[in-house]
Design an enzyme around this catalytic site. Structure first.
Site, PDB file in Angstrom:
ATOM      1  N   ASP A  13       0.826  -1.214   0.000  1.00  0.00           N
ATOM      2  CA  ASP A  13       0.000   0.000   0.000  1.00  0.00           C
ATOM      3  C   ASP A  13       0.859   1.263   0.000  1.00  0.00           C
ATOM      4  O   ASP A  13       2.064   1.222   0.227  1.00  0.00           O
ATOM      5  CB  ASP A  13      -0.957   0.015   1.195  1.00  0.00           C
ATOM      6  CG  ASP A  13      -0.237   0.045   2.533  1.00  0.00           C
ATOM      7  OD1 ASP A  13       0.814  -0.628   2.676  1.00  0.00           O
ATOM      8  OD2 ASP A  13      -0.719   0.753   3.451  1.00  0.00           O
ATOM      9  N   GLU A  61       0.087  -1.104   5.602  1.00  0.00           N
ATOM     10  CA  GLU A  61       1.114  -0.716   6.576  1.00  0.00           C
ATOM     11  C   GLU A  61       0.972   0.746   6.957  1.00  0.00           C
ATOM     12  O   GLU A  61       1.402   1.163   8.031  1.00  0.00           O
ATOM     13  CB  GLU A  61       2.507  -0.973   5.982  1.00  0.00           C
ATOM     14  CG  GLU A  61       3.665  -0.838   6.971  1.00  0.00           C
ATOM     15  CD  GLU A  61       4.226   0.578   7.087  1.00  0.00           C
ATOM     16  OE1 GLU A  61       4.998   0.814   8.038  1.00  0.00           O
ATOM     17  OE2 GLU A  61       3.909   1.452   6.245  1.00  0.00           O
ATOM     18  N   GLU A  62       0.353   1.544   6.061  1.00  0.00           N
ATOM     19  CA  GLU A  62       0.337   3.002   6.252  1.00  0.00           C
ATOM     20  C   GLU A  62      -0.814   3.492   7.121  1.00  0.00           C
ATOM     21  O   GLU A  62      -0.970   4.697   7.296  1.00  0.00           O
ATOM     22  CB  GLU A  62       0.285   3.713   4.890  1.00  0.00           C
ATOM     23  CG  GLU A  62       1.473   3.429   3.982  1.00  0.00           C
ATOM     24  CD  GLU A  62       2.769   4.101   4.448  1.00  0.00           C
ATOM     25  OE1 GLU A  62       2.766   4.703   5.542  1.00  0.00           O
ATOM     26  OE2 GLU A  62       3.772   4.014   3.732  1.00  0.00           O
ATOM     27  N   GLU A  66      11.900  -1.419   3.545  1.00  0.00           N
ATOM     28  CA  GLU A  66      11.486  -0.021   3.767  1.00  0.00           C
ATOM     29  C   GLU A  66      12.611   0.910   3.311  1.00  0.00           C
ATOM     30  O   GLU A  66      13.789   0.546   3.352  1.00  0.00           O
ATOM     31  CB  GLU A  66      11.223   0.219   5.261  1.00  0.00           C
ATOM     32  CG  GLU A  66       9.955  -0.398   5.795  1.00  0.00           C
ATOM     33  CD  GLU A  66       8.718   0.479   5.546  1.00  0.00           C
ATOM     34  OE1 GLU A  66       8.856   1.560   4.926  1.00  0.00           O
ATOM     35  OE2 GLU A  66       7.620   0.056   5.956  1.00  0.00           O
ATOM     36  N   HIS A  91       6.252   9.771   2.026  1.00  0.00           N
ATOM     37  CA  HIS A  91       5.035  10.538   2.343  1.00  0.00           C
ATOM     38  C   HIS A  91       5.072  11.966   1.802  1.00  0.00           C
ATOM     39  O   HIS A  91       4.259  12.787   2.197  1.00  0.00           O
ATOM     40  CB  HIS A  91       4.764  10.591   3.857  1.00  0.00           C
ATOM     41  CG  HIS A  91       4.635   9.232   4.493  1.00  0.00           C
ATOM     42  ND1 HIS A  91       4.128   9.063   5.752  1.00  0.00           N
ATOM     43  CD2 HIS A  91       4.939   7.989   4.056  1.00  0.00           C
ATOM     44  CE1 HIS A  91       4.125   7.770   6.060  1.00  0.00           C
ATOM     45  NE2 HIS A  91       4.622   7.104   5.036  1.00  0.00           N
TER      46      HIS A  91
END
Lengths: 355, 355
Positions: free
Chosen positions: B72, B126-127, B155, B329
């Site tokens: 995601d 995960e977000e 990551e 992000h």
């Protein structure tokens, strides 16, 4: 015919007033009753303005005194109807401030030839936003009706004269920082931490207590709100402390703003609201003789009241009413009957002694 | 047939992954594509769990390594489709973390006989809140699928190994006072003013920076929220500072709570949330050899990541992915193509060198 009987004793009249529920914005009935009770009195010119009732003598006296009281109360709190309990009358409005209104009505009915011309102001919506305040509205629509040499507000003061009132100023004091993830906090600047210095200064503050016209005031500088924070994992970039400064009436609003801005040198400050204080003004004859008639001490008024509206018009004003100010806005509000009698006697003496 | 072409080069594969929008809770299509691409590979046992896809070798090796990446992304920010710009691929998820996912798929397809058994975990959500996290759900439904001697989370880490992670604890620190009218502030106690001492202590805080398994951590103690205030004319009787403590993985959650409670001795403290850190655990053979294969430095991870989930299961874990963590992000997220190649080469070397 009014349900209010001005020939009854003052306690009976007060009980009748309390039992007419008049929470702010619901004053039509009590204003109708007050107007109907006053209209038959030949020595008074009565006029109606919204739910504010004005009654004036026009005897050509050299001085004019305003006697004012608001008709509204804070909301019901299971404290109606009035209940007599020995020397105490309990119920909504007994303290704030129908005790004072009852005294006003009794004096209006029984002192047809006062030594000074009188303006009785029975006004609406004192307990809510200033825009609805009957005194404010009257000052806009009929400012001539407020004209006087001296004003007595019958707000609760424990039958002691309270002179002048302190001003109030609200200021937002803001710190800025830089956001960062709280896991790498050394990459940002925490605005809440920076507010520590603001609170340190407030903790070190020493209140000024000036004596003005013989009354000792007591200033105050207090954080009344603090906000800051973005999220649990983010260093906050802004923190705002709302500070309330209560200042003695020897300072203007502008001087108060300068004082607070200087106090927080190094921080952003924005004045968001202020209201001026009111000097006691007890050196005018009409005021001096009132103090002499009541006798005893005069206290400063720390909180802001409608006294300041008269002061802004250049009219010295005091609070003087039978209620205990500490009981105002409480469910248990009540008034001691002897205080009613004391206030009525003092006013009567002031207005009837030969000049 | 899948839209993903595992025979294409890794950058093409990454571009295909990015162009399948997969904001959290919308991972069905990307999970379908990943599953369909892996099913034909005879050396892998593929299973599906919600929108999480698991692919395992079963070669009877003496060690097993998990390689994990989430499917995601954070929400769209006008940053799709992917755009190639010289040596940079831009677009949502390029950095966090489809670059890692592309490497995982390429290794899964082209290393049929790894020197260690492999478990690839392509997981959902995960977000967002931990309750939806695919690793969390799998640990509840099929904990045996997480079993391994070592775990690599792809990551964003700038192609540098990040070992362990710091824990996090949220605590509310509260002061109490006594309400009073702000015009008579000396009759009350201002709870916001009392919070000055909390901020003073935070300003005097010196971060602990312990070295653990050769990695230097960096703790942090920060106010992340502050609230207090009743009304503009009332002295506040309560003020609460929310403090976030980020602690190195040599401390347990319980030890972290004791530290913070002691730090704020004299104030009310309530722990409202916490998550443990994860020790690097780089002394295990599978981890040591991975560090040797990648070469270069190993950094500590300051933020909390899913690494801690493996640590809680007793499995040493690291972050190792091609993205730059500072771009995660952001609308401008992108990945440098050479980092993709470096990560793929390092993993390939680790998994194919003779043991």
């Amino acid at each position: 015919m009014s349900d209010l009987d001005l020939s009854a004793d003052t306690i009976t009249l007060l009980t009748q007033l309390v039992d007419i529920e008049s929470v702010s914005k619901n004053e039509q009935r009590i204003a109708d009753e007050v107007e109907a009770a006053l209209r038959p009195l030949a020595h008074l010119e009565v006029s109606r303005h919204g739910n504010t009732v004005v009654a004036r003598t026009a005897l050509g006296r050299s001085e004019r005194v305003v006697v004012a009281g608001h008709l509204d109360t804070v909301p019901l709190n299971d404290n109606l109807p009035a209940k007599l309990d020995g020397e105490v009358l309990r119920g909504l409005g007994t303290c704030d401030m129908k005790g004072g209104v009852a005294v006003m009505l009794k004096i209006a009915a029984t002192v047809p030839e006062p030594n000074r011309d009188l303006t009785f102001l029975f006004y609406e919506s004192e307990e809510i936003e200033a825009d609805f305040n009957g005194l404010h509205l009257l000052s806009q629509s009929n400012p001539e009706l407020l004209g006087a040499d001296f004003a007595i507000l019958m707000e609760p003061s424990d039958a002691v004269i309270e002179g002048g009132c302190q001003g109030t100023l609200q200021v937002n004091v803001t710190t800025r920082g830089e956001r960062a993830h709280s896991a790498r906090s050394w990459k940002g600047v925490n605005a809440i931490h920076r507010a520590g210095e603001i609170l340190d200064r407030l903790n070190a503050y020493e209140a000024r207590m000036p004596v003005i016209d013989g009354l000792e005031y007591h200033e105050g500088l207090n954080a009344v709100n603090i906000t800051g924070g973005v999220a649990g994992n983010v260093l906050p970039d802004v923190c705002t402390v709302q500070v309330n400064y209560r200042f003695a009436p020897d300072r203007s609003e502008a001087e108060a703003a300068v004082y607070v801005t200087d106090f927080f040198t190094g921080f952003e400050t924005v004045v968001i609201d202020s209201a001026p204080g009111a000097l006691p003004g007890l050196d005018r004859p009409a005021a001096k003789e009132f103090v002499a008639a009541v006798g005893g001490e005069v206290n400063p008024k720390f909180g802001w009241t409608d006294v300041a509206r008269f002061s802004a018009l250049g009219i010295p004003a005091v609070n003087f009413g039978p209620g205990d100010p500490n009981l105002a806005h409480t469910r248990e509000e009540h008034v001691l009957l002897p205080r009613i009698a004391e206030c009525e006697a003092a006013l009567r003496a002031y207005l009837t002694r030969p000049r």
